[in-house]
Write a protein that holds these residues in place. Structure first.
Motif, PDB file in Angstrom:
ATOM      1  N   TRP A 337      63.406  45.977  70.508  1.00 36.56           N
ATOM      2  CA  TRP A 337      64.513  46.179  69.582  1.00 36.56           C
ATOM      3  C   TRP A 337      64.117  45.835  68.141  1.00 36.56           C
ATOM      4  CZ3 TRP A 337      68.319  49.271  69.779  1.00 36.56           C
ATOM      5  CH2 TRP A 337      68.919  49.598  70.999  1.00 36.56           C
ATOM      6  N   LYS A 338      63.226  44.883  67.963  1.00 40.20           N
ATOM      7  CA  LYS A 338      62.751  44.586  66.607  1.00 40.20           C
ATOM      8  C   LYS A 338      61.951  45.757  66.054  1.00 40.20           C
ATOM      9  CE  LYS A 338      62.582  39.544  67.188  1.00 40.20           C
ATOM     10  NZ  LYS A 338      63.054  39.477  68.577  1.00 40.20           N
ATOM     11  N   ALA A 339      61.138  46.377  66.909  1.00 38.31           N
ATOM     12  CA  ALA A 339      60.370  47.543  66.465  1.00 38.31           C
ATOM     13  C   ALA A 339      61.267  48.751  66.256  1.00 38.31           C
ATOM     14  CB  ALA A 339      59.276  47.858  67.482  1.00 38.31           C
ATOM     15  N   VAL A 340      62.282  48.925  67.092  1.00 39.94           N
ATOM     16  CA  VAL A 340      63.244  50.015  66.905  1.00 39.94           C
ATOM     17  C   VAL A 340      63.967  49.850  65.574  1.00 39.94           C
ATOM     18  CG1 VAL A 340      65.396  51.013  67.784  1.00 39.94           C
ATOM     19  CG2 VAL A 340      63.532  50.475  69.369  1.00 39.94           C
ATOM     20  N   ARG A 341      64.358  48.604  65.259  1.00 40.34           N
ATOM     21  CA  ARG A 341      65.016  48.350  63.977  1.00 40.34           C
ATOM     22  C   ARG A 341      64.107  48.694  62.819  1.00 40.34           C
ATOM     23  NH1 ARG A 341      64.692  45.769  59.592  1.00 40.34           N
ATOM     24  NH2 ARG A 341      62.669  44.951  60.241  1.00 40.34           N
ATOM     25  N   PHE A 342      62.835  48.288  62.910  1.00 39.65           N
ATOM     26  CA  PHE A 342      61.897  48.564  61.822  1.00 39.65           C
ATOM     27  C   PHE A 342      61.675  50.064  61.654  1.00 39.65           C
ATOM     28  CE2 PHE A 342      57.421  49.259  60.531  1.00 39.65           C
ATOM     29  CZ  PHE A 342      57.515  48.788  59.231  1.00 39.65           C
ATOM     30  N   SER A 343      61.493  50.771  62.751  1.00 38.87           N
ATOM     31  CA  SER A 343      61.265  52.216  62.680  1.00 38.87           C
ATOM     32  C   SER A 343      62.489  52.939  62.130  1.00 38.87           C
ATOM     33  CB  SER A 343      60.902  52.757  64.062  1.00 38.87           C
ATOM     34  OG  SER A 343      59.708  52.185  64.531  1.00 38.87           O
ATOM     35  N   ASN A 384      55.911  43.480  59.833  1.00 43.20           N
ATOM     36  CA  ASN A 384      56.382  44.411  60.862  1.00 43.20           C
ATOM     37  C   ASN A 384      55.399  45.540  61.070  1.00 43.20           C
ATOM     38  OD1 ASN A 384      59.419  43.990  61.885  1.00 43.20           O
ATOM     39  ND2 ASN A 384      59.233  43.177  59.817  1.00 43.20           N
ATOM     40  N   TYR A 385      54.770  46.017  60.012  1.00 43.49           N
ATOM     41  CA  TYR A 385      53.878  47.165  60.119  1.00 43.49           C
ATOM     42  C   TYR A 385      52.619  46.819  60.909  1.00 43.49           C
ATOM     43  CZ  TYR A 385      51.764  51.606  58.749  1.00 43.49           C
ATOM     44  OH  TYR A 385      51.208  52.870  58.769  1.00 43.49           O
ATOM     45  N   VAL A 386      52.044  45.648  60.651  1.00 46.19           N
ATOM     46  CA  VAL A 386      50.825  45.271  61.391  1.00 46.19           C
ATOM     47  C   VAL A 386      51.146  44.837  62.822  1.00 46.19           C
ATOM     48  CG1 VAL A 386      49.642  44.586  59.272  1.00 46.19           C
ATOM     49  CG2 VAL A 386      50.842  42.845  60.624  1.00 46.19           C
ATOM     50  N   GLY A 387      52.425  44.562  63.094  1.00 46.89           N
ATOM     51  CA  GLY A 387      52.824  44.236  64.453  1.00 46.89           C
ATOM     52  C   GLY A 387      53.246  42.799  64.632  1.00 46.89           C
ATOM     53  N   LEU A 388      54.441  42.613  65.167  1.00 46.40           N
ATOM     54  CA  LEU A 388      54.916  41.273  65.463  1.00 46.40           C
ATOM     55  C   LEU A 388      54.130  40.699  66.632  1.00 46.40           C
ATOM     56  CD1 LEU A 388      58.759  41.893  65.120  1.00 46.40           C
ATOM     57  CD2 LEU A 388      57.201  40.910  63.421  1.00 46.40           C
TER      58      LEU A 388
END
Length: 390
Positions: A337-343, A384-388
């Protein structure tokens, strides 16, 4: 036939899961409904987080990646005719991404699996998981006109958004969340040098554009387009003219053009299904979630899913503990969900939406201006771009 784990899908998530489990002595069989050549012919994105690279290193599938991949320490955002570099390495304390095509990742994992003598069955028709809500699941498939059965302890559904795994779960047992975006990406591949050594994300009144690459001699470019556009309506000349209009003058004038050898239009969506465990069936990768490619998270999310799932399965066989299996869905979804939010955020900030007009454009420009002028905001983007972390 019997295997401890049956993996449905031989894309990068299924192959990576198979190698992680094999390293711990867990038996796997991988099934795929299409041929190996078909899988390797698919064109996909290619920005890898450090966590994904480390997993590929762990399973011995990163040698070619380190020879041919392109490490990137930053990327550029362009808007209002200006370019602004986001210093990923400096803002995150030393993290970077690797540009390396997903097709190449898949090829490397296939080679690693074959070298280990592990079983993958391609062109397996009518794959179907059974009895995964009980203690004795199994999977059936057809090959050369004969129906086969594989008994197993667990089934891993790594067969993508359109695969059978998620569809085998009763609708009442899963909840789906979806956002379909009102535009697509028209993308081309061309044997021309990239316009820059790093990616360029462009916000322009005519729409979004992305300048990417697969190597120092092969470029991957995209422009936002209406969903009802047809590929045949976009000649190479029209594409090159359009993308140059959306870039700052100094970037557009430096762009080398040439004939494309692949051209396609992809719709954009955000999609998540919950939970990701149904008895002894576990979903991973695109079978459980889809993100728009703006944030470069699709393959990387699949890798983190597989990391969590492999840990849980290895713990089960090593320690006879189901704690990891019980916690898999919640653990994976927290990062998803954190990645979905960022995207979603990157997509809404960089694209033109048909219903926002001039007001929406001014809001985007104000947000972009704040983003590049605030170190705190730039750092949040870079992290966020490099990855959590996993």
């Amino acid at each position: 036939m019997r295997s401890q784990v049956v993996i449905i899908g031989s894309g990068p998530s299924g192959l990576l899961l198979g190698q992680l489990l094999a390293g711990a002595g867990v038996e796997t069989v991988i099934l795929d409904r299409v041929s190996k050549d078909y899988i390797l012919g698919r064109v996909r994105a290619g920005v890898l987080e450090e966590g994904t690279v480390k997993l590929l290193e762990k399973v011995g599938a990163a040698d070619r990646l380190h020879r041919e991949g392109l490490p990137h320490d930053g990327f550029s955002l362009t808007f209002d005719g200006r370019a602004h570099r986001i210093d990923l390495f400096g803002l995150t304390g030393g993290s970077r991404v690797m540009v390396y095509g997903q097709t190449e990742v898949t090829h490397d994992l296939m080679d690693t699996r074959e070298a280990a003598g592990l079983t993958t069955i391609y062109e397996a028709a009518n794959v179907q998981p059974h009895d995964f809500d009980g203690a004795n699941p199994y999977v059936t498939y057809e090959k050369d006109g004969v129906t086969h059965r594989i008994d197993c302890d667990f089934i891993a559904g790594c067969d993508g958004f359109h695969g059978v795994s998620r569809k085998s779960v009763p609708e009442g047992a899963r909840k789906e969340f979806e956002r379909v975006y009102p535009f697509g990406w028209l993308g081309i591949l061309a044997e021309v040098p990239p316009v820059d050594h790093e990616l360029i994300y462009a916000n322009h009144p005519r729409g979004f554009a992305l300048c990417s690459m697969r190597s120092n001699t092969r470029s991957r470019y995209y422009v936002q387009c209406p969903l009802d556009d047809k590929v045949e309506d976009w000649s190479d000349d029209r594409f090159w003219d359009e993308i140059r209009r959306r870039l700052p003058d100094e970037v557009a004038s430096a762009m080398v053009t040439g004939p494309s050898f692949e051209k396609s239009i992809a719709p954009l969506r955000s999609f998540v299904t919950e939970p990701m465990r149904f008895g002894r069936l576990f979903l991973a990768g695109d079978a459980a979630h889809i993100v728009p490619p703006t944030g470069a998270k699709g393959l990387n999310l699949a890798a983190s899913d597989v990391y969590y799932l492999s840990e849980a399965l290895i713990e089960f066989y090593r320690d006879k503990s189901e704690a990891g299996l019980d916690g898999y869905s919640a653990r994976a979804l927290s990062r998803i969900w954190k990645a979905v939010r960022f995207s979603w955020w990157m997509t809404t900030m960089m694209h033109r939406f048909p219903d926002t007009g001039d007001f929406g454009q001014r809001i985007q420009e104000a947000e972009l201006d704040y983003l590049v002028s605030s170190r705190a905001a730039s750092t949040a983007l870079a992290e966020n771009y490099v990855g959590l972390p996993y």
